[in-house]
Scaffold this motif. Structure first.
Motif, PDB file in Angstrom:
ATOM      1  N   THR A 241      -7.524  -5.602   6.582  1.00  0.00           N
ATOM      2  CA  THR A 241      -8.516  -3.937   7.281  1.00  0.00           C
ATOM      3  C   THR A 241      -9.983  -4.331   5.861  1.00  0.00           C
ATOM      4  O   THR A 241      -9.085  -3.859   5.081  1.00  0.00           O
ATOM      5  CB  THR A 241      -7.703  -2.880   7.113  1.00  0.00           C
ATOM      6  OG1 THR A 241      -6.911  -3.210   8.187  1.00  0.00           O
ATOM      7  CG2 THR A 241      -8.635  -1.555   7.791  1.00  0.00           C
ATOM      8  N   MET A 242     -10.969  -3.978   6.047  1.00  0.00           N
ATOM      9  CA  MET A 242     -11.986  -3.824   5.117  1.00  0.00           C
ATOM     10  C   MET A 242     -12.160  -2.027   4.737  1.00  0.00           C
ATOM     11  O   MET A 242     -12.297  -1.445   5.922  1.00  0.00           O
ATOM     12  CB  MET A 242     -13.382  -4.416   5.491  1.00  0.00           C
ATOM     13  CG  MET A 242     -12.845  -6.123   5.853  1.00  0.00           C
ATOM     14  SD  MET A 242     -12.491  -6.644   4.554  1.00  0.00           S
ATOM     15  CE  MET A 242     -14.288  -7.084   3.604  1.00  0.00           C
ATOM     16  N   ASP A 243     -12.222  -2.056   3.346  1.00  0.00           N
ATOM     17  CA  ASP A 243     -12.759  -0.992   3.193  1.00  0.00           C
ATOM     18  C   ASP A 243     -12.781  -1.213   1.241  1.00  0.00           C
ATOM     19  O   ASP A 243     -12.775  -2.222   0.567  1.00  0.00           O
ATOM     20  CB  ASP A 243     -11.817   0.444   2.967  1.00  0.00           C
ATOM     21  CG  ASP A 243     -10.297   0.481   2.166  1.00  0.00           C
ATOM     22  OD1 ASP A 243      -9.975  -0.503   1.803  1.00  0.00           O
ATOM     23  OD2 ASP A 243      -9.338   1.410   2.329  1.00  0.00           O
ATOM     24  N   TRP A 244     -13.051   0.364   0.793  1.00  0.00           N
ATOM     25  CA  TRP A 244     -13.742  -0.100  -0.343  1.00  0.00           C
ATOM     26  C   TRP A 244     -12.350  -0.622  -1.640  1.00  0.00           C
ATOM     27  O   TRP A 244     -12.895  -1.246  -2.613  1.00  0.00           O
ATOM     28  CB  TRP A 244     -14.190   1.180  -1.240  1.00  0.00           C
ATOM     29  CG  TRP A 244     -13.114   2.327  -1.134  1.00  0.00           C
ATOM     30  CD1 TRP A 244     -12.664   3.240  -0.547  1.00  0.00           C
ATOM     31  CD2 TRP A 244     -12.139   2.444  -2.451  1.00  0.00           C
ATOM     32  NE1 TRP A 244     -11.653   3.879  -0.694  1.00  0.00           N
ATOM     33  CE2 TRP A 244     -11.461   3.694  -2.387  1.00  0.00           C
ATOM     34  CE3 TRP A 244     -12.447   1.993  -3.945  1.00  0.00           C
ATOM     35  CZ2 TRP A 244     -10.167   4.334  -3.315  1.00  0.00           C
ATOM     36  CZ3 TRP A 244     -11.476   2.467  -5.174  1.00  0.00           C
ATOM     37  CH2 TRP A 244     -10.465   3.692  -4.459  1.00  0.00           C
ATOM     38  N   MET A 245     -11.663  -0.740  -1.190  1.00  0.00           N
ATOM     39  CA  MET A 245     -10.457  -0.605  -1.897  1.00  0.00           C
ATOM     40  C   MET A 245     -10.553  -2.913  -1.864  1.00  0.00           C
ATOM     41  O   MET A 245      -8.811  -3.392  -2.532  1.00  0.00           O
ATOM     42  CB  MET A 245      -9.102  -0.402  -2.143  1.00  0.00           C
ATOM     43  CG  MET A 245      -7.992  -0.503  -2.452  1.00  0.00           C
ATOM     44  SD  MET A 245      -6.964   1.194  -3.467  1.00  0.00           S
ATOM     45  CE  MET A 245      -7.710   2.062  -3.660  1.00  0.00           C
ATOM     46  N   ALA A 246     -10.291  -2.921  -0.463  1.00  0.00           N
ATOM     47  CA  ALA A 246     -10.337  -4.266  -0.268  1.00  0.00           C
ATOM     48  C   ALA A 246     -10.292  -5.469  -1.398  1.00  0.00           C
ATOM     49  O   ALA A 246      -9.705  -6.573  -1.241  1.00  0.00           O
ATOM     50  CB  ALA A 246     -10.538  -4.807   1.144  1.00  0.00           C
TER      51      ALA A 246
END
Length: 374
Positions: A241-246
């Motif tokens: 799951t891609m997000d700013w913390m990935a």
């Protein structure tokens, strides 16, 4: 209370609104950061980063801590008064109270010893607070996958990587500097360094980003094409799951190798401190933004600059995306070398490693490259 906090930390999904859970999590997060900040004020020689101490204004940080305690304490009191998640609010209030008891934002910082071993607690606090405030808002405003919650599956693993990679910043700086000077010190040439230092700031900034990205392109491609290196890099690609913390999910050994290779030409060419500082800002922003859950393509500029759309394809399990889109800053590098994704579809369907063979959990991922399964 501790049992409920543990269950909350181990869960994922959207926070239920209207019960004080969202505001309670905000208050607890601020209270924890304030408490850690007080500890950093008490033991700056061991808990703060020397390079970072020179850059920030302590008075500004004191004001930031003061208002964070006010907000956290105010939310906690409000929730307790109206019977909203009292156990969570009580935890926040206790931490704010402990912070105040230890001196709060008024902890005096006198002279202290330099050169002591340290962990980057200040770097962790400031980067987490700044990144969360900016990118959580941006992801909600320009969401690619609108149903994706802030606390998505496996967020705990990426947060663990985030903590370790920030706390060990001193160790990584020491390791990379030692390796650069040990193996690449011979490459420095006074004449070339003098020419580089005489360049216009914007020309030098373009050059440092280009040089760093060419090195990173080669290293990144090697991580994909050499099985021994892929063992390390697969950890980064295991995020589903891609997000700013990935982007924080990186094996520590890979971080040291990559930073050493990228830093080598930067040191050898002798870029000025101002140019290097600007480059660090660009790297830090793109590393977070290009993993974020945002629907950004930049139109024709996507063929020049790496965007979230470009980098999301690099993390895709889709067949046309395997071993493609290696560049970190300039997308035209992949187009020049023929490694850019060619597809009519705007976004990939699935992220992660084909086969999903990388385990979840920080320590399992740290050991994974050294196991037979890898």
């Amino acid at each position: 209370m501790l049992d409920k906090l543990q269950r909350l930390a181990a869960s994922h999904g959207a926070l239920r609104r209207g019960r004080g859970l969202v505001s309670g999590v905000v208050a607890l997060s601020l209270a924890i950061l304030c408490f850690l900040g007080v500890l950093a004020f008490h033991f700056p020689e061991y808990l703060t980063t020397p390079q970072l101490r020179k850059a920030y204004d302590v008075d500004v940080l004191r004001q930031l801590m003061y208002w964070s305690m006010v907000v956290a304490g105010g939310i906690a009191l409000f929730n307790m008064a109206f019977g909203r998640v009292r156990w969570l609010s009580a935890g926040s209030f206790v931490l704010v109270g402990l912070s105040l008891a230890l001196g709060g934002h008024k902890v005096p910082v006198g002279d202290f010893a330099e050169g002591t071993p340290y962990i980057g607690l200040d770097w962790f606090i400031l980067d987490l607070l700044g990144s969360a405030l900016i990118f959580v808002f941006v992801e909600k405003l320009f969401a690619l996958r609108k149903d994706q919650p802030v606390f998505r599956p496996e967020w705990q693993t990426d947060f663990h990587h985030f903590i370790v990679n920030h706390m060990l910043v001193g160790f990584m700086l020491l390791a990379t500097n030692l390796l650069v000077h040990q193996f690449f010190g011979w490459a420095a040439h006074d004449g070339l360094r003098g020419w580089v230092q005489g360049l216009n700031f914007w020309v030098a900034l373009f050059l440092i980003v280009l040089v760093a990205d060419l090195v990173q392109y080669g290293a990144h491609r090697a991580y994909h094409e050499l099985p021994l290196l892929w063992r390390l890099h697969a950890v980064h690609h295991s995020v589903k799951t891609m997000d700013w913390m990935a982007g924080s999910r990186q094996h520590l050994v890979e971080v040291i190798i990559t930073r050493t290779l990228v830093l080598a030409p930067i040191v050898a060419l002798g870029f000025s401190k101002e140019v290097i500082d600007a480059y660090i800002v660009i790297v830090g922003f793109q590393a977070v933004f290009n993993h974020a859950n945002v629907s950004v393509t930049l139109g024709p500029l996507r063929y020049v600059i790496v965007t979230p759309n470009f980098h999301h394809w690099h993390h895709a399990q889709d067949d046309e995306a395997i071993d493609r889109n290696y560049a970190a800053h300039f997308a035209f590098i992949d187009h020049l070398f023929g490694t850019a994704v060619q597809t009519d579809r705007p976004w990939p369907e699935r992220y992660g490693v084909q086969g999903d063979g990388v385990p979840d959990g920080f320590w399992k991922q740290f050991l994974f490259p050294f196991t037979r399964k890898a």
